[in-house]
Design a protein around this motif. Structure first.
Motif, short mmCIF file in Angstrom:
data_model
loop_
_atom_site.label_atom_id
_atom_site.label_comp_id
_atom_site.label_asym_id
_atom_site.label_seq_id
_atom_site.Cartn_x
_atom_site.Cartn_y
_atom_site.Cartn_z
N VAL A 26 -7.75 8.42 -3.63
CA VAL A 26 -8.48 7.23 -3.31
C VAL A 26 -8.77 6.25 -4.61
CG1 VAL A 26 -11.00 6.50 -2.96
CG2 VAL A 26 -9.86 8.43 -1.50
N ARG A 27 -8.79 6.95 -5.63
CA ARG A 27 -9.08 6.06 -6.84
C ARG A 27 -7.71 5.37 -7.19
NH1 ARG A 27 -10.54 11.12 -9.10
NH2 ARG A 27 -8.66 11.37 -10.29
N PHE A 28 -6.44 5.99 -7.17
CA PHE A 28 -5.08 5.43 -7.19
C PHE A 28 -4.93 4.35 -6.33
CE2 PHE A 28 -0.60 5.06 -6.16
CZ PHE A 28 -0.03 4.84 -7.33
N THR A 29 -5.51 4.19 -5.06
CA THR A 29 -5.21 3.49 -3.89
C THR A 29 -6.21 2.20 -4.44
OG1 THR A 29 -4.58 5.09 -2.20
CG2 THR A 29 -5.25 2.67 -1.56
N ALA A 30 -7.44 2.19 -4.68
CA ALA A 30 -8.45 1.51 -4.93
C ALA A 30 -7.93 0.57 -6.33
CB ALA A 30 -9.85 1.89 -5.25
N GLN A 31 -7.26 1.58 -7.18
CA GLN A 31 -6.62 0.70 -8.46
C GLN A 31 -5.84 -0.17 -8.13
OE1 GLN A 31 -6.33 4.49 -10.52
NE2 GLN A 31 -7.93 4.11 -11.66
N THR A 32 -4.77 0.30 -7.24
CA THR A 32 -3.52 -0.53 -6.65
C THR A 32 -3.93 -1.65 -6.34
OG1 THR A 32 -2.25 1.54 -6.47
CG2 THR A 32 -1.37 -0.47 -5.52
#
Length: 247
Positions: free
Chosen positions: A219-225
């Motif tokens: 989730v964190r990675f997708t939001a950052q992307t």
């Protein structure tokens, strides 16, 4: 001949040697540059060295008496993981689970492809991404239904995963699949909460920044992307191999 070996494990628990079955199926690169499934598949029962719990028996139906005379993990693993000619990578669906047991010492340091992470990238329109849901959503060409059964046994599950891997490698390069697999999963939709089911491009900046504090690495990675795509100063984090989000 270059090949990627798909691995599936069934276990008796979470200990380092708790494997009770390993299955495999190879995907090979043909002279025409296309990946295909060959006849290299199989499975071994493994003695985990301790009783199998009823909870895990209820999933894979492997009993203590089935593995009582089987070899131990350290005896079985090298022959499957590192001694097959031409294997340039290993693969599994949600490969972080297999990597807990198939350590670099046992694999010779071979890289891994996670078909779950790659499926998120190549088929983002699909609603679900478990191994069996992909099987029936996609109906991969050439998959013999009976060979892929029973589910939750090592060889049938590896066989099903191999069909996903073949199609992924023919849609994207080996290098790209390896790169995606080294990062957290890029989720096509919000997995939980009031925005569940929405694509990330529909979220406002504040909602996206709130997801940067989520406990789930995917989730964190997708939001950052998504923030990076919009030109926000936040950038995707470095790779974390663990996969915890269930779609």
């Amino acid at each position: 001949m270059s090949r990627v070996r798909v691995i599936d494990l069934e276990t008796a628990g979470n200990g380092a040697n708790d494997v009770c079955e390993i299955g495999w199926q190879d995907v090979v690169l043909g002279d025409d540059g296309r990946w295909t499934i060959n006849e290299e598949l199989g499975a071994y029962l493994v003695n985990p060295g301790r009783p199998i719990s009823p909870e895990t028996m209820a999933i894979h139906h492997i009993r203590d008496e089935d593995v009582a005379r089987a070899p131990y993990w350290k005896e079985v693993a090298p022959g499957v993981l590192r001694q097959a000619e031409g294997v340039i990578a290993l693969a599994a669906h949600r490969a972080a689970f297999e990597q807990r047991y198939c350590t670099p010492r046992l694999t010779g340091g071979l890289p891994w492809i996670c078909t779950w992470k790659c499926a998120l990238r190549v088929w983002p329109e699909l609603p679900r991404f478990s191994n069996q849901m992909l099987r029936y959503q996609r109906m991969p060409e050439g998959l013999v239904h009976e060979i892929g059964l029973p589910a939750h046994r090592a060889m049938p599950d590896a066989y099903v995963t191999a069909h996903h891997l073949r199609d992924l490698l023919n849609a994207a390069s080996l290098e790209r699949c390896l790169a995606w697999s080294a990062e957290p999963g890029l989720l096509p939709r919000v997995p939980a909460g009031p925005d569940r089911g929405k694509s990330w491009d529909r979220l406002g900046l504040e909602a996206l920044k709130e997801f940067l504090r989520d406990r789930d690495a995917d989730v964190r990675f997708t939001a950052q992307t998504e923030l990076a795509r919009r030109g926000d100063r936040h950038r995707p984090e470095t790779a974390e191999p663990q996969q915890r989000t269930l779609l």
